[in-house]
Scaffold this motif. Sequence first.
Motif, PDB file in Angstrom:
ATOM      1  N   GLU A 267       0.807  -1.215   0.000  1.00 21.30           N
ATOM      2  CA  GLU A 267       0.000   0.000   0.000  1.00 21.30           C
ATOM      3  C   GLU A 267       0.843   1.270   0.000  1.00 21.30           C
ATOM      4  O   GLU A 267       0.312   2.364  -0.236  1.00 21.30           O
ATOM      5  N   ARG A 268       2.148   1.141   0.226  1.00 14.96           N
ATOM      6  CA  ARG A 268       3.024   2.306   0.104  1.00 14.96           C
ATOM      7  C   ARG A 268       3.039   2.831  -1.336  1.00 14.96           C
ATOM      8  O   ARG A 268       3.399   3.976  -1.584  1.00 14.96           O
ATOM      9  N   LEU A 269       2.675   1.958  -2.302  1.00 15.14           N
ATOM     10  CA  LEU A 269       2.726   2.356  -3.708  1.00 15.14           C
ATOM     11  C   LEU A 269       1.496   3.143  -4.159  1.00 15.14           C
ATOM     12  O   LEU A 269       1.449   3.596  -5.303  1.00 15.14           O
ATOM     13  N   LEU A 270       0.515   3.314  -3.284  1.00 21.52           N
ATOM     14  CA  LEU A 270      -0.719   3.997  -3.690  1.00 21.52           C
ATOM     15  C   LEU A 270      -0.479   5.379  -4.304  1.00 21.52           C
ATOM     16  O   LEU A 270      -1.158   5.741  -5.270  1.00 21.52           O
ATOM     17  N   PRO A 271       0.479   6.182  -3.806  1.00 21.63           N
ATOM     18  CA  PRO A 271       0.698   7.488  -4.446  1.00 21.63           C
ATOM     19  C   PRO A 271       1.141   7.385  -5.903  1.00 21.63           C
ATOM     20  O   PRO A 271       0.974   8.336  -6.668  1.00 21.63           O
ATOM     21  N   LEU A 272       1.711   6.238  -6.292  1.00 26.70           N
ATOM     22  CA  LEU A 272       2.211   6.059  -7.650  1.00 26.70           C
ATOM     23  C   LEU A 272       1.240   5.285  -8.539  1.00 26.70           C
ATOM     24  O   LEU A 272       1.515   5.075  -9.721  1.00 26.70           O
ATOM     25  N   LEU A 273       0.107   4.868  -7.976  1.00 25.17           N
ATOM     26  CA  LEU A 273      -0.811   4.015  -8.717  1.00 25.17           C
ATOM     27  C   LEU A 273      -1.266   4.648 -10.024  1.00 25.17           C
ATOM     28  O   LEU A 273      -1.333   3.985 -11.068  1.00 25.17           O
TER      29      LEU A 273
END
Length: 297
Positions: free
Chosen positions: A179-185
């Motif tokens: 979920e750390r990748l959500l800003p890059l989704l």
Amino acid sequence: MDDRHDILCIGSVLWDVIGRTDRAMRVGSDVPGRIARVPGGVAMNIAMALARLGLRPELLTALGRDPAGEELLEAARRRGIGTEHVYLSDDLPTDAYMAVEGANGLIAAIADAHSLEAAGDKILRPLADGRLGNAAAPYRGTVALDGNLTFELLGEIAASPLFAGADLRVAPASPGKAERLLPLLDHPRATLYVNLEEAGLLAHRSFDSSADAARALVAQGAHRVLVTHGGRGCSLACGDLLLTETPPEVLVARVTGAGDTFMAAHIAAEIRGAEPPAALTRALEAAALYVSGDTPL
């Protein structure tokens, strides 16, 4: 600008301590096996795979000025991996990872990437001070980025002009950090490499197949995504394009680093001009060779 490399690998570089046995294991198992200490971390695994494929990766990471850090720097240089821009800390120790693998797969793992997290945006200074780029002339090459960075730093990267011209290839370090990748989704230049569990965490729902997961993430705003599912179908989705392919069947000898090898082989194939179906096939073949134990570390 530095033109002595083909790709930047940003994220964790540490020592992997991995115990492996050919027996199935459960909680509390005590079995014979082998314990190895090898260079690891997502960014390092990707860099090593890229170097084996003939490319020139450059690391952006944090290491301690300690014996473990010096050994990692030397191990990277021996493998043809650039270390000129690594951030070296006088007060942070070099990170480590510990895992146990049985015949039934990964049993447990602990990733200690606290020093990388504490270093924060210090590892990105070469992209801002002119060595690799700056805000007015951002880096325009390929960047492999891993989810061991903090949620806050990944959010800054998603909005940063320093990455506005980069071809971003992004992978979580583990399902626990997906979920750390959500800003890059929904980043317009990002390709996400996730497994089925990680895709479900990003989409906040469960999936039965990689194809369903890939379609859902694109519908949620992802520019392009590749979803793996172990020995089952792997899918790539981008816009209206959907490709699904089953990996070759092999006897599994190791699992740690398999996803990083898949990602590296896919990037390498595309850098060399492969079309989407061929790049996907080459990536699956490379990952199968790795898990079979036939690829050197």
